[in-house]
Write a protein that holds these residues in place. Structure first.
Motif, PDB file in Angstrom:
ATOM      1  N   GLY A 275     -57.302  30.085 -28.177  1.00 50.21           N
ATOM      2  CA  GLY A 275     -58.274  30.965 -29.434  1.00 50.21           C
ATOM      3  C   GLY A 275     -58.257  30.210 -30.895  1.00 50.21           C
ATOM      4  O   GLY A 275     -58.914  30.865 -31.663  1.00 50.21           O
ATOM      5  N   THR A 276     -57.611  28.818 -30.859  1.00 50.42           N
ATOM      6  CA  THR A 276     -57.721  28.303 -32.063  1.00 50.42           C
ATOM      7  C   THR A 276     -57.656  26.843 -31.757  1.00 50.42           C
ATOM      8  O   THR A 276     -57.697  26.427 -30.597  1.00 50.42           O
ATOM      9  N   GLU A 277     -58.458  25.987 -32.662  1.00 54.10           N
ATOM     10  CA  GLU A 277     -58.362  24.629 -32.470  1.00 54.10           C
ATOM     11  C   GLU A 277     -56.997  24.015 -32.326  1.00 54.10           C
ATOM     12  O   GLU A 277     -56.214  24.312 -32.678  1.00 54.10           O
ATOM     13  N   TRP A 278     -57.050  22.985 -31.153  1.00 53.54           N
ATOM     14  CA  TRP A 278     -55.946  22.323 -30.887  1.00 53.54           C
ATOM     15  C   TRP A 278     -55.686  21.190 -31.803  1.00 53.54           C
ATOM     16  O   TRP A 278     -56.755  20.211 -31.694  1.00 53.54           O
ATOM     17  N   ARG A 279     -54.605  21.130 -32.332  1.00 52.14           N
ATOM     18  CA  ARG A 279     -54.310  20.015 -33.256  1.00 52.14           C
ATOM     19  C   ARG A 279     -53.058  18.909 -32.965  1.00 52.14           C
ATOM     20  O   ARG A 279     -52.177  19.633 -32.565  1.00 52.14           O
TER      21      ARG A 279
END
Lengths: 284, 301
Positions: free
Chosen positions: B44-48
């Motif tokens: 649910g969040t950007e993969w960094r």
């Protein structure tokens, strides 16, 4: 008024005569004497510095303490000791980084207290540790009655055989440390102890744990470095233990010894150790 | 050292497979890369890139028989996982005793070599899952799991998920509640045990001066953390109390302050991993104190 003696004809002019040193001594002058006396070289990067106050302030007394806490500064000021030599600094970071703290109300309160009482806070950490022998290790060994067990190095101790539990109880009572924490088998037989008073950083702690010591004693180690390393040693059948005293409890009596040591060569002002109160409490 | 380049290409290849549909995915053996791809999709969040999250040991193409989530990939945790045939270990904290799992100074270390050999002999894959689990949306996965363990989910502040408005208590009673629920022998506190507490700020795990100082200065009565250095946040809390502020700090220990977040991680994984068992492996507190000397480790072999 006493009558002025008549000037002698052959007397040296005043400007060539060293004045007798009767005036007040500044914080910087005392700090220089203390640092010189440690005999420790200056590290390229050191945290030993004037963290607060005006170094030209005239010193009325010297206080040593583990942590330049608000309480410690108040006790020092009340006793008229305005040069504070602390192992850990006043502004809550290893290097007194003030960037993010400037508008903080507690920072302003502490800074204003230091100003109002003409205190000068000096972080006496690296030189005291780099002294030969290490001042904290020497002081802790003296306080614990361990100097006779030193194995050529005040931080390496060959104790009469005991158990990890007994050693922890002994340290708890002698250092009055209610929140001591221990990793390892309480029945572990202990003869050889490696002390890392203060903080145990990862690689030095790992190296010491791999040397022939049964137990490492320290103040603080991160709970993802030395704590897990010793757990992993134990999980593979190695007989090792780790005792965490808390930073302040692990250096406090080293700073008590610092005051005794300074008193041996500074006689112009009183020198006093101010013990820190306990950092934490716990529930039974 | 592992080859990061080939891992990326394997990961992107797997993502393509998944995109092609479940029929294709079913035909090949479930690998670590498959699980990691699904985690990326579900977080649910950007993969960094660039944080500490990565495969620490093993390779992404290895088949997965089962998944263990745990707080720290201690030797004990690895043994417990291997004994249950859970060969993908998803750990919140490191394997090799530093946040970054740096190996440059450990290559000759006998314990490192032994741990690595154990991992290889048991075909384990260890994945460090720290940054993204904290970054999980809408709420930090660790925070969700810890609130669940404490029974605080209904008390969470809508705007500030770290803040809990709990029924009025005292610092001393709250310490006893933590002690009982987390089985915490060596929790510690700064502040008056009689301090009235109803707003609790939480920073599970390690908490340095920043953000710890703003948390302590905020509206909460107390801050709850896993650990902090004695000369930074702990010293600040002591000064705050000495200066007369009605505040407190609770220090639970790092593992105990976060590990129930990894129980929640197991539940989360079960939502999209159906082929193999997924289990949470709780760790025992590393410490004892002289009042209760015990020798408890998860496995003794």
């Amino acid at each position: 008024m006493a009558e002025q003696p008549a000037p002698q004809r052959n007397a040296q002019p005043d400007f060539l005569r060293a004045p007798p040193h009767t005036g007040p001594i500044t914080a910087l002058q005392f700090i220089s004497r203390i640092l010189d006396k440690t005999g420790a070289p200056n590290r390229d990067k050191t945290i030993d510095h004037v963290a607060a106050g005006d170094p030209t302030t005239a010193v009325t007394g010297i206080a040593t303490m583990a942590l330049a806490s608000m309480e410690g500064l108040k006790r020092a000021a009340a006793a008229g000791r305005n040069l504070i030599l602390s192992y850990d600094p006043p502004f809550w970071s290893g290097n007194d980084d003030l960037d993010r703290i400037e508008g903080n109300s507690l920072f302003l309160e502490k800074r204003d207290f230091i100003r109002a009482h003409n205190l000068v806070c000096f972080n006496l950490h690296d030189h005291w540790r780099d002294r030969a022998p290490d001042g904290v290790a020497e002081g802790m060994a003296k306080a614990l009655g361990w100097t006779q067990y030193q194995a050529g190095n005040p931080a390496l101790l060959h104790l009469p055989p005991t158990s990890l539990e007994s050693l922890a109880r002994d340290l708890q009572s002698r250092l009055d440390d209610p929140t001591i924490r221990v990793v390892g088998d309480p029945k572990l037989e202990v003869r050889s102890v490696g002390a890392m008073w203060g903080t145990a950083n990862q690689m030095p702690a790992i190296k010491l744990l791999n040397s022939p010591v049964d137990v490492v004693i320290t103040g603080y180690a991160r709970e993802w470095e030395a704590v897990e390393y010793v757990q992993d040693m134990i999980a593979t059948g190695q007989k090792k233990g780790l005792i965490l005293l808390g930073e302040v409890a692990s250096v406090d009596l080293g700073m008590k010894y610092c005051a005794e040591w300074i008193s041996s060569f500074i006689t112009e002002v009183p020198v006093e150790f101010i013990g820190s109160s306990k950092a934490y409490w716990s529930v039974g | 050292m592992e080859d990061r380049f080939s891992r990326r290409s394997v990961l992107s290849g797997t993502a393509a497979l998944l995109a092609a549909g479940p029929a294709l995915a079913q035909r090949h053996t479930l690998t670590a890369a498959d699980i990691l791809s699904r985690m990326r999709v579900n977080i649910g969040t950007e993969w960094r890139e660039g944080g500490v999250d990565r495969i620490i040991a093993g390779s992404p193409d290895m088949p997965v028989q089962g998944i263990a989530t745990t707080m720290m990939a201690t030797f004990d945790a690895l043994k417990a996982a291997a004994a249950q045939n859970l060969n993908l270990i998803i750990t919140h904290e490191p394997t090799y005793w530093s946040h970054q799992d740096r190996l440059d100074q450990l290559l000759d270390d006998p314990l490192y070599q032994r741990k690595l050999r154990y991992i290889q002999d048991h075909q384990l894959i260890v994945y460090h899952f720290h940054d993204h689990w904290h970054a999980k949306q809408p709420v930090d996965g660790i925070n969700t799991g810890m609130a669940r363990k404490m029974g605080w989910t209904g008390y969470r502040d809508a705007a500030t998920p770290r803040l809990y408005r709990i029924p009025p208590t005292t610092l001393g009673d709250l310490m006893r509640a933590f002690q009982a629920k987390l089985k915490d022998r060596t929790l510690r506190a700064v502040g008056d045990p009689a301090l009235a507490v109803s707003k609790v700020m939480t920073s599970w795990g390690n908490c340095s001066s920043f953000p710890g100082i703003p948390f302590l200065d905020g509206e909460a009565d107390i801050l709850v953390i896993g650990e902090a250095q004695d000369w930074d946040l702990i010293a600040y809390a002591q000064d705050l109390v000495a200066a007369g502020r009605k505040k407190g700090l609770v220090v639970l220990g790092h593992v105990l302050s976060e590990q129930w977040g990894m129980e929640f991680c197991a539940d989360w994984l079960k939502g999209f991993v159906k082929e193999v068992p997924v289990r949470f492996l709780p760790l025992i507190e590393p410490y004892w104190n002289p009042a209760r000397p015990v020798f408890e480790i998860n496995t003794k072999t």
